[in-house]
Design a protein around this motif. Structure first.
Motif, PDB file in Angstrom:
ATOM      1  N   GLY A 150       0.779  -1.221   0.000  1.00  0.00           N
ATOM      2  CA  GLY A 150       0.000   0.000   0.000  1.00  0.00           C
ATOM      3  C   GLY A 150       0.813   1.274   0.000  1.00  0.00           C
ATOM      4  O   GLY A 150       0.259   2.358  -0.219  1.00  0.00           O
ATOM      5  N   LEU A 151       2.120   1.176   0.217  1.00  0.00           N
ATOM      6  CA  LEU A 151       2.934   2.387   0.322  1.00  0.00           C
ATOM      7  C   LEU A 151       3.123   3.106  -1.014  1.00  0.00           C
ATOM      8  O   LEU A 151       3.356   4.311  -1.033  1.00  0.00           O
ATOM      9  CB  LEU A 151       4.310   2.050   0.918  1.00  0.00           C
ATOM     10  CG  LEU A 151       4.345   1.821   2.428  1.00  0.00           C
ATOM     11  CD1 LEU A 151       5.711   1.303   2.860  1.00  0.00           C
ATOM     12  CD2 LEU A 151       4.016   3.116   3.178  1.00  0.00           C
ATOM     13  N   ILE A 152       3.051   2.371  -2.117  1.00  0.00           N
ATOM     14  CA  ILE A 152       3.266   2.974  -3.434  1.00  0.00           C
ATOM     15  C   ILE A 152       1.940   3.051  -4.182  1.00  0.00           C
ATOM     16  O   ILE A 152       1.351   2.014  -4.503  1.00  0.00           O
ATOM     17  CB  ILE A 152       4.282   2.158  -4.265  1.00  0.00           C
ATOM     18  CG1 ILE A 152       5.575   1.952  -3.482  1.00  0.00           C
ATOM     19  CG2 ILE A 152       4.558   2.863  -5.591  1.00  0.00           C
ATOM     20  CD1 ILE A 152       6.329   3.226  -3.162  1.00  0.00           C
ATOM     21  N   PRO A 153       1.438   4.243  -4.472  1.00  0.00           N
ATOM     22  CA  PRO A 153       0.147   4.363  -5.162  1.00  0.00           C
ATOM     23  C   PRO A 153       0.080   3.614  -6.483  1.00  0.00           C
ATOM     24  O   PRO A 153      -0.965   3.087  -6.845  1.00  0.00           O
ATOM     25  CB  PRO A 153       0.013   5.879  -5.368  1.00  0.00           C
ATOM     26  CG  PRO A 153       0.814   6.481  -4.261  1.00  0.00           C
ATOM     27  CD  PRO A 153       1.981   5.558  -4.068  1.00  0.00           C
ATOM     28  N   ALA A 154       1.201   3.539  -7.205  1.00  0.00           N
ATOM     29  CA  ALA A 154       1.201   2.884  -8.515  1.00  0.00           C
ATOM     30  C   ALA A 154       1.027   1.376  -8.418  1.00  0.00           C
ATOM     31  O   ALA A 154       0.818   0.707  -9.433  1.00  0.00           O
ATOM     32  CB  ALA A 154       2.511   3.190  -9.252  1.00  0.00           C
ATOM     33  N   LEU A 182       6.812   9.366  -3.924  1.00  0.00           N
ATOM     34  CA  LEU A 182       8.058   9.617  -3.198  1.00  0.00           C
ATOM     35  C   LEU A 182       7.983   9.249  -1.717  1.00  0.00           C
ATOM     36  O   LEU A 182       8.914   8.619  -1.190  1.00  0.00           O
ATOM     37  CB  LEU A 182       8.474  11.075  -3.367  1.00  0.00           C
ATOM     38  CG  LEU A 182       9.011  11.456  -4.753  1.00  0.00           C
ATOM     39  CD1 LEU A 182       9.321  12.945  -4.817  1.00  0.00           C
ATOM     40  CD2 LEU A 182      10.262  10.647  -5.089  1.00  0.00           C
ATOM     41  N   PRO A 183       6.918   9.621  -0.972  1.00  0.00           N
ATOM     42  CA  PRO A 183       6.871   9.227   0.442  1.00  0.00           C
ATOM     43  C   PRO A 183       6.956   7.717   0.635  1.00  0.00           C
ATOM     44  O   PRO A 183       7.670   7.230   1.520  1.00  0.00           O
ATOM     45  CB  PRO A 183       5.525   9.781   0.924  1.00  0.00           C
ATOM     46  CG  PRO A 183       5.212  10.904  -0.013  1.00  0.00           C
ATOM     47  CD  PRO A 183       5.758  10.473  -1.331  1.00  0.00           C
ATOM     48  N   GLY A 184       6.236   6.969  -0.189  1.00  0.00           N
ATOM     49  CA  GLY A 184       6.267   5.524  -0.074  1.00  0.00           C
ATOM     50  C   GLY A 184       7.624   4.947  -0.434  1.00  0.00           C
ATOM     51  O   GLY A 184       8.091   3.990   0.201  1.00  0.00           O
ATOM     52  N   LEU A 185       8.269   5.506  -1.468  1.00  0.00           N
ATOM     53  CA  LEU A 185       9.604   5.036  -1.844  1.00  0.00           C
ATOM     54  C   LEU A 185      10.603   5.259  -0.723  1.00  0.00           C
ATOM     55  O   LEU A 185      11.432   4.387  -0.425  1.00  0.00           O
ATOM     56  CB  LEU A 185      10.069   5.759  -3.109  1.00  0.00           C
ATOM     57  CG  LEU A 185       9.449   5.289  -4.429  1.00  0.00           C
ATOM     58  CD1 LEU A 185       9.880   6.203  -5.557  1.00  0.00           C
ATOM     59  CD2 LEU A 185       9.869   3.854  -4.720  1.00  0.00           C
ATOM     60  N   ILE A 186      10.522   6.422  -0.102  1.00  0.00           N
ATOM     61  CA  ILE A 186      11.415   6.710   1.028  1.00  0.00           C
ATOM     62  C   ILE A 186      11.144   5.736   2.170  1.00  0.00           C
ATOM     63  O   ILE A 186      12.077   5.200   2.788  1.00  0.00           O
ATOM     64  CB  ILE A 186      11.241   8.171   1.486  1.00  0.00           C
ATOM     65  CG1 ILE A 186      11.713   9.127   0.384  1.00  0.00           C
ATOM     66  CG2 ILE A 186      12.008   8.423   2.776  1.00  0.00           C
ATOM     67  CD1 ILE A 186      11.391  10.581   0.655  1.00  0.00           C
ATOM     68  N   ALA A 187       9.854   5.471   2.433  1.00  0.00           N
ATOM     69  CA  ALA A 187       9.492   4.548   3.512  1.00  0.00           C
ATOM     70  C   ALA A 187      10.013   3.143   3.226  1.00  0.00           C
ATOM     71  O   ALA A 187      10.554   2.470   4.120  1.00  0.00           O
ATOM     72  CB  ALA A 187       7.975   4.526   3.698  1.00  0.00           C
ATOM     73  N   LEU A 188       9.869   2.673   1.977  1.00  0.00           N
ATOM     74  CA  LEU A 188      10.392   1.352   1.626  1.00  0.00           C
ATOM     75  C   LEU A 188      11.903   1.293   1.789  1.00  0.00           C
ATOM     76  O   LEU A 188      12.452   0.284   2.249  1.00  0.00           O
ATOM     77  CB  LEU A 188      10.011   1.000   0.186  1.00  0.00           C
ATOM     78  CG  LEU A 188       8.560   0.583  -0.082  1.00  0.00           C
ATOM     79  CD1 LEU A 188       8.365   0.278  -1.565  1.00  0.00           C
ATOM     80  CD2 LEU A 188       8.187  -0.637   0.757  1.00  0.00           C
ATOM     81  N   LEU A 210       1.381   7.232   5.513  1.00  0.00           N
ATOM     82  CA  LEU A 210       2.135   7.339   4.261  1.00  0.00           C
ATOM     83  C   LEU A 210       1.472   6.525   3.144  1.00  0.00           C
ATOM     84  O   LEU A 210       1.632   6.842   1.966  1.00  0.00           O
ATOM     85  CB  LEU A 210       3.570   6.856   4.471  1.00  0.00           C
ATOM     86  CG  LEU A 210       4.477   7.764   5.307  1.00  0.00           C
ATOM     87  CD1 LEU A 210       5.826   7.107   5.538  1.00  0.00           C
ATOM     88  CD2 LEU A 210       4.656   9.120   4.628  1.00  0.00           C
ATOM     89  N   ALA A 211       0.747   5.466   3.522  1.00  0.00           N
ATOM     90  CA  ALA A 211       0.091   4.630   2.521  1.00  0.00           C
ATOM     91  C   ALA A 211      -1.173   5.276   1.970  1.00  0.00           C
ATOM     92  O   ALA A 211      -1.443   5.193   0.764  1.00  0.00           O
ATOM     93  CB  ALA A 211      -0.232   3.257   3.111  1.00  0.00           C
ATOM     94  N   VAL A 212      -1.965   5.914   2.829  1.00  0.00           N
ATOM     95  CA  VAL A 212      -3.239   6.478   2.365  1.00  0.00           C
ATOM     96  C   VAL A 212      -3.141   7.967   2.055  1.00  0.00           C
ATOM     97  O   VAL A 212      -3.919   8.488   1.250  1.00  0.00           O
ATOM     98  CB  VAL A 212      -4.360   6.235   3.398  1.00  0.00           C
ATOM     99  CG1 VAL A 212      -4.564   4.747   3.635  1.00  0.00           C
ATOM    100  CG2 VAL A 212      -4.083   6.950   4.712  1.00  0.00           C
TER     101      VAL A 212
END
Length: 327
Positions: free
Chosen positions: A100-104, A225-231, A315-317
């Protein structure tokens, strides 16, 4: 929220579906295009996803079901083969959260199927430990990985991790490795035979592997970007705390945790062959990374785990809600 998933009742794994659905709800207001996902897909992946093209509700609901099944299989793997001293639903939960962290990642792609087959392959492989005759689980592990690579050929890069796993769980010999390879080879034989029978043979092998080219970096939408950083942070956390994750496990648990770590390693290397689709290809990391993150969260104090989970959930939603209502 994490308290719901601390139970050792396997039935609580069904809550993963509602958790994944909660993460997916903002996607109904619009999701970024996963540019390059079709290029990376294999023959089976393009066929199945093509059948569902244009059915938006189904293309958003089916990933929820598939990632839930990935989480349930991960919880079975951890519980049955002792990857943790405490039984919870955290491994499956964090697979869902990493997805869920990456919208794509939200709309249906071949990777959703491939990740499920990968987890089933790891579940089969884990069962060979201390087994005198392991031909069937080795064949099944290879078959599941072969099926995954028919959806996304990039998953062939994970074959070395499974071969290492064979040598980790039992005495490494050519016979065991051949049993693994025959399982995968049979899936290709069946897949290409079906394509031939239905008149779709021309160029199938070439098209199946056409997406395996050296990566070409493209622009990334701000919402990702937020999800990529979190991953990236989660990957560093897992690398830095892997010793703590396996420290109190028995030999079987340590061996199987090591296999997950190898899958994560070769998955990261496979990104170099992800052609133009680096962002969707990151889904190859979702299952091994989410599983190991879940094992790490089991060791955290309750309050700290809840706090970090809340940050990841936002960060996911958050990016999708911002895209829908603020951007």
């Amino acid at each position: 929220m994490l308290s719901l998933f601390r139970t050792n009742q396997a039935s609580a794994g069904l809550l993963l579906f509602f958790y994944a659905l909660l993460l997916q709800l903002p996607a109904f207001f619009g999701t970024p295009d996963a540019a390059g996902a079709e290029v990376i897909s294999g023959t089976a992946g393009r066929t199945v996803v093509g059948w569902l093209e244009g059915k938006r509700w189904l293309s958003l609901l089916l990933p929820v079901l598939l990632v839930t099944m990935q989480g349930i299989v991960a919880n079975m793997l951890v519980t049955r083969y002792r990857l943790s001293r405490k039984v919870t639903q955290f491994p499956g939960l964090f697979i869902v959260l990493c997805w869920g962290l990456i919208p794509a990642f939200r709309e249906l792609q071949s990777f959703h199927f491939a990740n499920l087959f990968l987890m089933l392959g790891l579940l089969s492989l884990a069962s060979v430990y201390k087994k005198e005759e392991a031909a069937v689980p080795l064949f099944n592990a290879g078959a599941w990985l072969g099926l995954a690579s028919l959806f996304v050929p990039l998953y062939l890069c994970l074959l070395p991790a499974l071969i290492i796993g064979v040598g980790t769980l039992r005495r490494p010999d050519l016979r065991s490795i051949m049993q693994l390879l025959v399982g995968g080879g049979l899936m290709y034989f069946l897949g290409f035979t079906i394509a031939y029978i239905f008149g779709n043979w021309e160029g199938v092998p070439a098209r199946n592997f056409s997406g395996l080219r050296f990566v070409e970096f493209t622009g990334i939408e701000a919402s990702s970007l937020p999800g990529l950083i979190a991953l990236g942070v989660l990957l560093l956390v897992v690398m830095g705390s892997y010793g703590n994750i396996v420290r109190l496990l028995n030999i079987e648990g340590k061996k199987n945790s090591g296999i997950i770590a190898w899958v994560l390693f070769f998955g990261a290397l496979s990104l170099l062959l992800s052609s133009v689709g680096l962002l969707p290809a990151l889904q190859v990391l979702v299952c091994p990374l989410g599983l190991l993150v879940g094992l790490r969260f089991i060791l955290l104090p309750s309050g700290r785990a809840e706090f970090f989970h809340l940050i990841l959930f936002v960060l996911a939603v958050g990016p999708l809600l911002w895209r829908a209502f603020g951007g």
